[in-house]
Design a protein around this motif. Structure first.
Motif, PDB file in Angstrom:
ATOM      1  N   LEU A 212       0.827  -1.208   0.000  1.00 51.38           N
ATOM      2  CA  LEU A 212       0.000   0.000   0.000  1.00 51.38           C
ATOM      3  C   LEU A 212       0.860   1.256   0.000  1.00 51.38           C
ATOM      4  N   GLU A 213       1.967   1.235   0.750  1.00 51.68           N
ATOM      5  CA  GLU A 213       2.881   2.373   0.742  1.00 51.68           C
ATOM      6  C   GLU A 213       3.433   2.637  -0.662  1.00 51.68           C
ATOM      7  N   ALA A 214       3.629   1.565  -1.433  1.00 50.39           N
ATOM      8  CA  ALA A 214       4.193   1.695  -2.770  1.00 50.39           C
ATOM      9  C   ALA A 214       3.155   2.071  -3.821  1.00 50.39           C
ATOM     10  N   GLY A 215       1.866   2.069  -3.439  1.00 54.65           N
ATOM     11  CA  GLY A 215       0.838   2.509  -4.367  1.00 54.65           C
ATOM     12  C   GLY A 215      -0.122   1.448  -4.856  1.00 54.65           C
ATOM     13  N   ALA A 216      -0.135   0.263  -4.247  1.00 59.21           N
ATOM     14  CA  ALA A 216      -1.118  -0.748  -4.636  1.00 59.21           C
ATOM     15  C   ALA A 216      -2.526  -0.228  -4.376  1.00 59.21           C
ATOM     16  N   VAL A 217      -3.456  -0.559  -5.259  1.00 54.29           N
ATOM     17  CA  VAL A 217      -4.824  -0.054  -5.106  1.00 54.29           C
ATOM     18  C   VAL A 217      -5.637  -0.918  -4.146  1.00 54.29           C
ATOM     19  N   ALA A 218      -5.213  -2.169  -3.931  1.00 55.47           N
ATOM     20  CA  ALA A 218      -5.926  -3.051  -3.002  1.00 55.47           C
ATOM     21  C   ALA A 218      -5.033  -4.230  -2.656  1.00 55.47           C
ATOM     22  N   VAL A 219      -5.221  -4.750  -1.440  1.00 58.79           N
ATOM     23  CA  VAL A 219      -4.515  -5.952  -0.984  1.00 58.79           C
ATOM     24  C   VAL A 219      -5.556  -6.868  -0.361  1.00 58.79           C
ATOM     25  N   SER A 220      -5.575  -8.112  -0.791  1.00 55.79           N
ATOM     26  CA  SER A 220      -6.572  -9.040  -0.253  1.00 55.79           C
ATOM     27  C   SER A 220      -6.191  -9.522   1.137  1.00 55.79           C
ATOM     28  N   GLU A 221      -7.186  -9.997   1.853  1.00 51.81           N
ATOM     29  CA  GLU A 221      -6.955 -10.665   3.123  1.00 51.81           C
ATOM     30  C   GLU A 221      -6.349 -12.052   2.865  1.00 51.81           C
ATOM     31  N   PRO A 222      -5.684 -12.648   3.854  1.00 58.47           N
ATOM     32  CA  PRO A 222      -5.218 -14.039   3.700  1.00 58.47           C
ATOM     33  C   PRO A 222      -6.371 -14.980   3.364  1.00 58.47           C
ATOM     34  N   LEU A 223      -6.033 -16.163   2.907  1.00 60.38           N
ATOM     35  CA  LEU A 223      -7.047 -17.099   2.426  1.00 60.38           C
ATOM     36  C   LEU A 223      -8.049 -17.472   3.510  1.00 60.38           C
ATOM     37  N   GLY A 224      -7.578 -17.717   4.721  1.00 57.40           N
ATOM     38  CA  GLY A 224      -8.472 -17.942   5.852  1.00 57.40           C
ATOM     39  C   GLY A 224      -9.244 -19.245   5.774  1.00 57.40           C
TER      40      GLY A 224
END
Length: 249
Positions: A212-224
């Motif tokens: 996110l610091e590098a500019g990703a628009v979204a990061v998913s949660e772990p598979l869970g």
């Protein structure tokens, strides 16, 4: 004849969210096979430790145990730690038979769950456009294990007709932030990160933070916890149970 007990073995973490997720996943597995004895266990850092679980099962009369490693890649833990656990258990209990299956690996089913988690993250962030993907994984000092993750990233990217690379939370480059910045340097601006971690903890949190610091628009949660992952666990168990059947000379 009683079926072998199933021990779902994770690495372990100081983060209580991790052990809670592994325990809940194990409960999902047990709910799908109420005829089996199913127990969670950990190599370190979390309770119950795998040696204690094996000893308890043996004391209760289980003399056959199938260990399913809840690991994404086959590296040091699968190749060294788990065989050592089995050797020690069989030294303590000479009539005990224990078999470890293959790790979960990057099954198509796990990529299905990854897509599900990423769709949820994209919806939360109101993202409608993507032009690159980063597959965030734990990383290993084993270069072959890392190469497997890079191939998995390419396979995942082909699903969506997008360029994709793997990034690692430890032990090997690139980190997620580096991977995102490399795509941005190539002119891509809508980069999403899929977390190929089974449970939350320090490593997936750090991978998400850097992305996110590098500019990703979204990061998913772990598979869970997901039924598809539980099915993979049971498929591994089925093969392991067959491997325990003695072959007549």
């Amino acid at each position: 004849m009683t079926a072998p007990a199933l021990v779902a073995l994770a690495h372990g973490s100081r983060d209580p969210r991790s052990s809670a997720t592994i325990t809940a996943l194990t409960e999902r597995v047990a709910s799908m096979r109420p005829d089996l004895r199913v127990e969670p266990a950990f190599l370190e850092l979390s309770d119950p430790l795998v040696g204690d679980v094996i000893d308890r099962l043996y004391a209760e009369g289980h003399d056959e145990i199938v260990i399913v490693p809840l690991l994404i890649s086959s590296a040091y833990h699968a190749n060294v730690d788990i065989p050592a656990v089995i050797e020690a258990a069989q030294a303590r209990h000479t009539d005990l038979r224990v078999h470890a299956t293959d790790v979960l690996g990057v099954e198509s089913a796990l990529l299905d769950v990854l897509d599900k988690r990423l769709r949820a993250a994209l919806a939360d962030a109101r993202v409608r456009e993507l032009d690159a993907l980063v597959l965030a994984a734990a990383g290993s000092s084993d270069s072959i294990a890392n190469q497997v993750m890079q191939r998995a990233a390419r396979t995942w990217g082909l699903r969506h007709n997008l360029p994709a690379v793997a990034a690692f939370a430890t032990a090997a480059p690139p980190a997620t932030g580096e991977a995102v910045r490399a795509f941005r340097a190539d002119g891509r601006r809508h980069i999403a990160v899929g977390s190929l971690f089974l449970a939350p903890g320090f490593l997936p949190d750090r991978a998400a933070e850097l992305a996110l610091e590098a500019g990703a628009v979204a990061v998913s949660e772990p598979l869970g916890v997901d039924e598809e992952i539980a099915r993979v666990v049971l498929a591994r168990y089925a093969v392991g149970a067959v491997d325990l059947v003695p072959i007549p000379a």
